[in-house]
Design a protein around this motif. Structure first.
Motif, short mmCIF file in Angstrom:
data_model
loop_
_atom_site.label_atom_id
_atom_site.label_comp_id
_atom_site.label_asym_id
_atom_site.label_seq_id
_atom_site.Cartn_x
_atom_site.Cartn_y
_atom_site.Cartn_z
N ALA A 1 -9.15 -89.59 -1.47
CA ALA A 1 -10.32 -90.22 -0.86
C ALA A 1 -10.99 -91.05 -1.94
CB ALA A 1 -11.27 -89.16 -0.33
N SER A 2 -11.25 -92.31 -1.62
CA SER A 2 -11.91 -93.19 -2.59
C SER A 2 -12.82 -94.16 -1.85
CB SER A 2 -10.88 -93.94 -3.43
OG SER A 2 -10.06 -94.74 -2.59
N ARG A 3 -13.62 -94.86 -2.61
CA ARG A 3 -14.53 -95.84 -2.02
C ARG A 3 -13.83 -97.20 -1.98
NH1 ARG A 3 -20.76 -97.21 -3.75
NH2 ARG A 3 -21.01 -98.94 -2.30
N SER A 4 -13.88 -97.83 -0.83
CA SER A 4 -13.34 -99.17 -0.65
C SER A 4 -14.46 -100.01 -0.06
CB SER A 4 -12.13 -99.14 0.28
OG SER A 4 -11.67 -100.45 0.54
N GLU B 1 -22.69 -91.75 -1.47
CA GLU B 1 -22.74 -92.81 -2.49
C GLU B 1 -22.85 -94.19 -1.82
OE1 GLU B 1 -19.34 -94.46 -5.41
OE2 GLU B 1 -19.74 -92.31 -5.63
N ILE B 2 -22.21 -94.34 -0.68
CA ILE B 2 -22.20 -95.63 0.02
C ILE B 2 -23.51 -95.86 0.76
CG2 ILE B 2 -21.11 -96.91 1.91
CD1 ILE B 2 -18.46 -95.53 1.04
N ASP B 3 -23.95 -94.88 1.55
CA ASP B 3 -25.14 -95.13 2.40
C ASP B 3 -26.35 -94.30 2.02
OD1 ASP B 3 -24.61 -92.59 3.39
OD2 ASP B 3 -24.04 -93.26 5.38
N GLY B 4 -26.30 -93.60 0.92
CA GLY B 4 -27.46 -92.82 0.48
C GLY B 4 -27.64 -91.51 1.22
N GLY B 5 -26.68 -91.16 2.05
CA GLY B 5 -26.75 -89.88 2.74
C GLY B 5 -27.62 -89.90 3.98
N ASP B 6 -27.99 -91.09 4.45
CA ASP B 6 -28.81 -91.17 5.65
C ASP B 6 -27.95 -90.84 6.86
OD1 ASP B 6 -30.98 -91.94 4.19
OD2 ASP B 6 -30.62 -94.09 4.46
N VAL B 7 -28.27 -89.73 7.48
CA VAL B 7 -27.54 -89.30 8.66
C VAL B 7 -28.53 -89.12 9.79
CG1 VAL B 7 -26.09 -87.49 9.65
CG2 VAL B 7 -25.84 -88.10 7.25
N GLU B 8 -28.26 -89.77 10.88
CA GLU B 8 -29.09 -89.57 12.07
C GLU B 8 -28.36 -88.62 12.98
OE1 GLU B 8 -30.59 -92.99 14.08
OE2 GLU B 8 -30.98 -94.04 12.21
N ALA B 9 -28.89 -87.43 13.07
CA ALA B 9 -28.26 -86.44 13.94
C ALA B 9 -28.57 -86.78 15.39
CB ALA B 9 -28.78 -85.05 13.60
N GLU B 10 -27.53 -86.80 16.19
CA GLU B 10 -27.72 -87.05 17.61
C GLU B 10 -28.22 -85.78 18.27
OE1 GLU B 10 -24.73 -88.80 20.04
OE2 GLU B 10 -23.98 -90.01 18.39
N ALA C 1 -19.53 -86.72 -0.50
CA ALA C 1 -20.16 -87.32 -1.68
C ALA C 1 -19.92 -88.83 -1.72
CB ALA C 1 -19.64 -86.65 -2.95
N LEU C 2 -18.69 -89.24 -1.38
CA LEU C 2 -18.40 -90.68 -1.33
C LEU C 2 -19.25 -91.38 -0.26
CD1 LEU C 2 -14.51 -90.73 -1.70
CD2 LEU C 2 -16.18 -91.68 -3.31
N ALA C 3 -19.35 -90.74 0.90
CA ALA C 3 -20.15 -91.33 1.98
C ALA C 3 -21.62 -91.44 1.56
CB ALA C 3 -20.02 -90.49 3.25
N MET D 1 -14.36 -95.75 -10.81
CA MET D 1 -14.28 -95.46 -9.39
C MET D 1 -13.99 -93.97 -9.21
SD MET D 1 -11.88 -97.10 -6.43
CE MET D 1 -10.28 -96.49 -6.90
N THR D 2 -14.73 -93.31 -8.30
CA THR D 2 -14.56 -91.89 -8.02
C THR D 2 -13.42 -91.71 -7.02
OG1 THR D 2 -16.93 -91.60 -8.32
CG2 THR D 2 -15.74 -89.80 -7.29
N VAL D 3 -12.49 -90.80 -7.35
CA VAL D 3 -11.36 -90.50 -6.47
C VAL D 3 -11.26 -88.98 -6.34
CG1 VAL D 3 -8.87 -90.66 -6.14
CG2 VAL D 3 -10.10 -92.58 -7.16
N TYR D 4 -11.11 -88.51 -5.12
CA TYR D 4 -10.91 -87.09 -4.86
C TYR D 4 -9.49 -86.93 -4.32
CZ TYR D 4 -15.93 -86.70 -5.34
OH TYR D 4 -17.21 -86.74 -5.82
#
Length: 196
Positions: free
Chosen positions: A18-21, A55-64, A51-53, A1-4
């Motif tokens: 910060a860690s992944r849960s 890892e969770i969602d693949g970095g898909d960000v929808e900019a408003e 980086a954790l985010a 598990m990655t921890v920052y």
């Protein structure tokens, strides 16, 4: 598990991790709720959170898309009506047309909204107006006002008579030859006779 982990600048016993849960990023301070970071350390820690985010969602960000400020003529929804408490909440949620935007309004009600046709009295929720503290844009387009026949004709511009159309056609047909006005009119009459 990655921890920052980032250590507090003020109290070395305090840190934040910060860690992944599951499918969330968990931020956990060690003891206090505040952890003070120098700008460089804050940026490094923030990159770890990103980086954790990713890892969770693949970095898909929808900019408003940035929202523009409401302007006169826009369809708006009332978010806060009268800040002075008169009829507080009575107009919240209603949709109308913005008729005035004032950056300086002593009472703080800088948006005047018209409901219905606006011919009712001030405070009429069906066909009147009301001064509001906060409004938001509504995505639905404003209905086009009904136009009288003469207004539609005026907007359509001048219409060409059928005679003028025949004259234009005759001029085009004779454009490669020198032609007198009489010849153009004679050809226009001949073209018109063929359509009857």
């Amino acid at each position: 598990m990655t921890v920052y982990t980032a250590q507090c600048e003020i109290d070395s016993d305090d840190a934040i991790t910060a860690s992944r849960s599951e499918n969330r990023v968990e931020l956990e301070p060690s003891s206090r709720t505040e952890v003070y970071l120098a700008p460089a350390k804050a940026r490094t820690f923030a990159r770890g959170i990103l980086a954790l985010a990713d890892e969770i969602d693949g970095g898909d960000v929808e900019a408003e898309a940035p929202k523009r400020a409401p302007q006169v003529g826009d369809r708006v929804r009332v978010v806060k009506d009268d800040m002075n408490g008169f009829r507080r909440g009575e107009f919240v949620g209603l949709v109308g047309t913005l008729t005035r935007v004032s950056s300086y309004a002593p009472e703080g009600n800088g948006f005047k909204v018209q409901f219905g046709d606006g011919f009712g009295r001030h405070g009429d929720k069906v066909n009147g107006t009301w001064n509001c503290t906060e409004v938001e844009l509504v995505d639905e387009p404003a209905p086009e006002p009904a136009l009288a026949d003469w207004e539609r004709d005026l907007l359509a511009g001048p219409s060409r008579s059928s005679r003028a159309k025949y004259v234009e056609e005759a001029k085009d047909l004779l454009s490669d030859k020198p032609a007198a006005v009489a010849h153009i009119i004679e050809l226009a009459q001949w073209l018109a006779a063929g359509d009857e």
